[in-house]
Design an enzyme around this catalytic site. Structure first.
Site, PDB file in Angstrom:
ATOM      1  N   GLU A  22       0.817  -1.219   0.000  1.00 21.96           N
ATOM      2  CA  GLU A  22       0.000   0.000   0.000  1.00 21.96           C
ATOM      3  C   GLU A  22       0.858   1.280   0.000  1.00 21.96           C
ATOM      4  O   GLU A  22       0.784   2.101   0.911  1.00 21.96           O
ATOM      5  CB  GLU A  22      -0.957   0.007   1.183  1.00 21.96           C
ATOM      6  CG  GLU A  22      -2.020  -1.072   1.116  1.00 21.96           C
ATOM      7  CD  GLU A  22      -3.005  -1.030   2.261  1.00 21.96           C
ATOM      8  OE1 GLU A  22      -4.116  -1.560   2.107  1.00 21.96           O
ATOM      9  OE2 GLU A  22      -2.662  -0.465   3.321  1.00 21.96           O
ATOM     10  N   GLU A  67      -6.673  -7.791  -1.015  1.00 23.06           N
ATOM     11  CA  GLU A  67      -7.185  -7.723   0.351  1.00 23.06           C
ATOM     12  C   GLU A  67      -8.646  -7.302   0.355  1.00 23.06           C
ATOM     13  O   GLU A  67      -9.077  -6.470  -0.440  1.00 23.06           O
ATOM     14  CB  GLU A  67      -6.396  -6.703   1.201  1.00 23.06           C
ATOM     15  CG  GLU A  67      -4.960  -7.055   1.484  1.00 23.06           C
ATOM     16  CD  GLU A  67      -4.295  -6.019   2.391  1.00 23.06           C
ATOM     17  OE1 GLU A  67      -5.032  -5.297   3.123  1.00 23.06           O
ATOM     18  OE2 GLU A  67      -3.062  -5.908   2.370  1.00 23.06           O
TER      19      GLU A  67
END
Length: 680
Positions: free
Chosen positions: A150, A310
């Site tokens: 991320e 995710e």
């Protein structure tokens, strides 16, 4: 580019065995097998575990993890662990620590805390990535590489200041050119030497910590956004290159975050073998917005499949209200990802952490530690279904005749623009158009400026504020050759440097649109105007509301389809259509209500022979993927109530239940139907 080799939709998620004693691992894989979990992301925050000091690397623990997974038929998405540098590194090399927007140098803590232009960070992160690649290049468990995690977070330190000067010098070559594109004659900002350039933050060009887009010089701030996206991408690319040398056939990715503003994901996708992203809607996020982000991720690599890296099996931990996903919703959202192009379904996390800020974030294995939980039973059911589904949808492509343009640099520029309204939000305006088509059950691709427009009957570019000459030429050619192009208020205003196109709005789009925009009115949220449609065309007629911004436009050859209903510009054009070559260009001069957009886009689609996939309420979603001559229509009921659905594409067989589906049927609450069609 290397591809993810798989025989079914991969199913699994983030696994952190280093947080648990060894005897827990056996119980973990037992439960993974019960749930048909076949892929695990490991090592995401493992830098200090791999490298406890500058001279020492310890990989034996990861050897054991990968061997354990492989012995139980589970493949690894192996992370480089470089998303959080070790405490010892921050202590010994403080240049690695970021300086924030307010000019404060941070201490060690949290994550994403490394300066992307720190020589220390780049040196050690690349070294670790290469050592991992050397060690595990031939490990049978290795399926895909996961670089960092991320990516995000801007820095304004001395490292970044120096590199920003190098970046602008490479871009503009001379100080005179820099002054020209940044319009530094304004406020006496003229630079006489490269060393005078500083990062635009709260200590320089920006005016408010609570409103970080308020900047005195939009051109400087816009370039710093470009520079920071490039800088962080450079870190990823250094690790990518280090890994690629040793594993040319293993795909490499990093997990993106949908509409994450700081990074230009279209540029990033060029260096990703497969796009992956993390999907975390709130309890009240409209399904259409989730669908838009899935389509955006698919569009980053021109319609290729992506990885859902995710999602949570149930609740999150950072929302104001971390609601449980109701029974059936996790399954529904997983299939929504698959319907829009995902070839994996993965969770954060597989086992719930005991402590720190994510201890209440959902997981496949809850704190109780056994399989007798609602969440585990639902994940096991989904794992069984994905196994039964096999490879039928792998690499299937979405078929769409409508493209909606999304552009990061335009997003930055719109919201740096210093007017005309604080309520103007680029993503909101783009998703309004997407949602109108979503509710009509019409497939859409979300595309970038480099996408080939000619494959679409309709291209929509809401709030195309920044238009280069190259952009304008591409749009002209598309319309001239028969395309239908739709754009809106606040378009064609500036070039790539945020300098206004002189000669009248919408700048280089003025001829193709056949209008001149004289001025732009801005009204507060409690004020609005009306769109009065003049074209008597079936369902597209009457009066609609419009909001926020109101271009006062004059036709320069365009046909006026609707006029304003109020204020001193009552009766002036608000919707126009201009024939240009063989195609048409439409201009929407205000922000319309949802009812107008559905009627307006429905009529344009009908004229282009673009049909809805199904007949159903807006609570039902439909997508179409194609592979090897077969079409798979996915129907998703996002409601807790049954919904009537009528197929418009013949009959087929539901791949999940084996039942024949034709004509009309009732979709169960949170129901999922993947219908292999016999007639399209």
């Amino acid at each position: 580019m290397a591809k993810l080799v798989q025989s079914k939709i991969a199913y699994g998620g983030d696994y952190n065995p280093e947080q648990w004693p060894r005897d827990v691992w056996d119980e973990d894989v037992r439960m993974f097998e019960l749930a048909n979990i076949d892929i695990a992301t490991v090592g995401v925050f493992s830098w200090v575990k791999h490298q406890p000091n500058e001279e020492t690397y310890t990989f034996e623990w990861m050897d054991e993890v990968l061997n354990h997974l492989h012995n139980h038929g589970i493949r690894a998405c192996l992370a480089t662990g470089t998303a959080a540098h070790p405490a010892w590194m921050a202590k010994k090399y403080p240049d690695i620590l970021r300086v924030d927007f307010a000019g404060r140098k941070h201490n060690f803590g949290q994550r994403h805390n490394s300066c992307p232009n720190s020589p220390t960070y780049r040196k050690f992160s690349v070294a670790l990535a290469e050592k991992l690649a050397e060690r595990y290049k031939d490990h049978p468990a290795l399926a895909v590489w996961h670089i960092s995690n991320e990516y995000g977070g801007a820095c304004y330190c001395d490292n970044c200041a120096r590199e920003f000067r190098v970046w602008v010098k490479n871009r503009y070559h001379t100080i005179d050119r820099l002054n020209e594109v940044w319009n530094t004659a304004f406020w006496g900002h003229t630079f006489t030497d490269w060393d005078e350039v500083v990062p635009p933050n709260l200590l320089s060009e920006h005016m408010s910590e609570s409103q970080p887009t308020r900047t005195a010089f939009q051109g400087i701030s816009l370039d710093y956004s470009r520079f920071m996206s490039d800088s962080i991408l450079a870190c990823y690319r250094l690790e990518y290159d280090a890994i690629r040398k040793h594993t040319p056939n293993i795909p490499i990715t990093t997990n993106l975050m949908g509409t994450f503003k700081p990074l230009d994901y279209f540029e990033w996708a060029k260096y990703m073998d497969i796009v992956s992203w993390d999907n975390y809607p709130a309890y009240d996020t409209p399904p259409s917005q989730v669908a838009f982000r899935h389509d955006l991720m698919r569009g980053l690599k021109h319609g290729q499949s992506f990885m859902l890296m995710e999602q949570t099996p149930s609740q999150q931990n950072w929302q104001p209200y971390n609601s449980l996903k109701r029974p059936g919703v996790m399954r529904l959202q997983s299939y929504q990802a698959v319907a829009h192009g995902a070839d994996t379904v993965m969770f954060f996390q597989l086992r719930r952490s005991r402590g720190a800020c994510e201890k209440f974030h959902g997981a496949v294995i809850e704190h109780v530690g056994h399989e007798d939980t609602r969440v585990f039973q639902e994940t096991a059911q989904l794992g069984h279904e994905l196994k039964q589904l096999g490879d039928r949808l792998l690499e299937a492509r979405t078929k769409a005749s409508v493209g909606i343009l999304f552009d990061w640099a335009n997003w930055w520029a719109v919201e740096y623009s210093s007017g005309p309204s604080v309520d103007l939000k680029y993503v909101s305006e783009v998703t309004k158009y997407y949602e109108a088509l979503y509710n009509e059950h019409i497939s859409v691709d979300v595309i970038g400026k480099e996408t080939d427009f000619s494959q679409y009957d309709i291209v929509i570019a809401p709030v195309l504020y920044m238009v280069t000459q190259q952009d304008a030429e591409k749009i002209r050619a598309y319309v001239k050759n028969g395309g239908k192009f739709i754009t809106t208020f606040f378009s064609g205003i500036v070039d790539e440097h945020d300098l206004v196109h002189l000669g009248g709005y919408p700048g280089p789009l003025r001829d193709v649109l056949g209008i001149w925009s004289e001025e732009i009115d801005a009204l507060p949220p409690n004020k609005h105007n009306q769109i009065v449609v003049q074209e008597a065309d079936g369902r597209f007629q009457g009066t609609y509301d419009c909001f926020m911004l109101y271009d006062r436009i004059h036709s320069e050859g365009a046909e006026v389809l609707a006029v304003y209903g109020d204020d001193f510009y009552r009766g002036e054009p608000v919707i126009t259509r201009n024939q240009f070559g063989q195609g048409f260009a439409y201009y929407v001069a205000s922000s319309p209500d949802d009812r107008f957009l559905r009627d307006f886009l429905r009529v344009i689609c009908e004229k282009s022979s673009i049909q809805s996939l199904i007949q159903a309420s807006e609570k039902v979603e439909a997508t179409l993927r194609e592979k090897d001559g077969q079409a798979y229509l996915t129907v998703l009921n996002h409601s807790s109530e049954p919904q009537a659905v009528t197929l418009l594409a013949g009959r087929g067989t539901d791949a999940l239940s084996g039942r024949v589906v034709e004509g009309s049927f009732v979709a169960e609450p949170y129901g999922v139907y993947i219908i292999q069609l016999k007639i399209i």
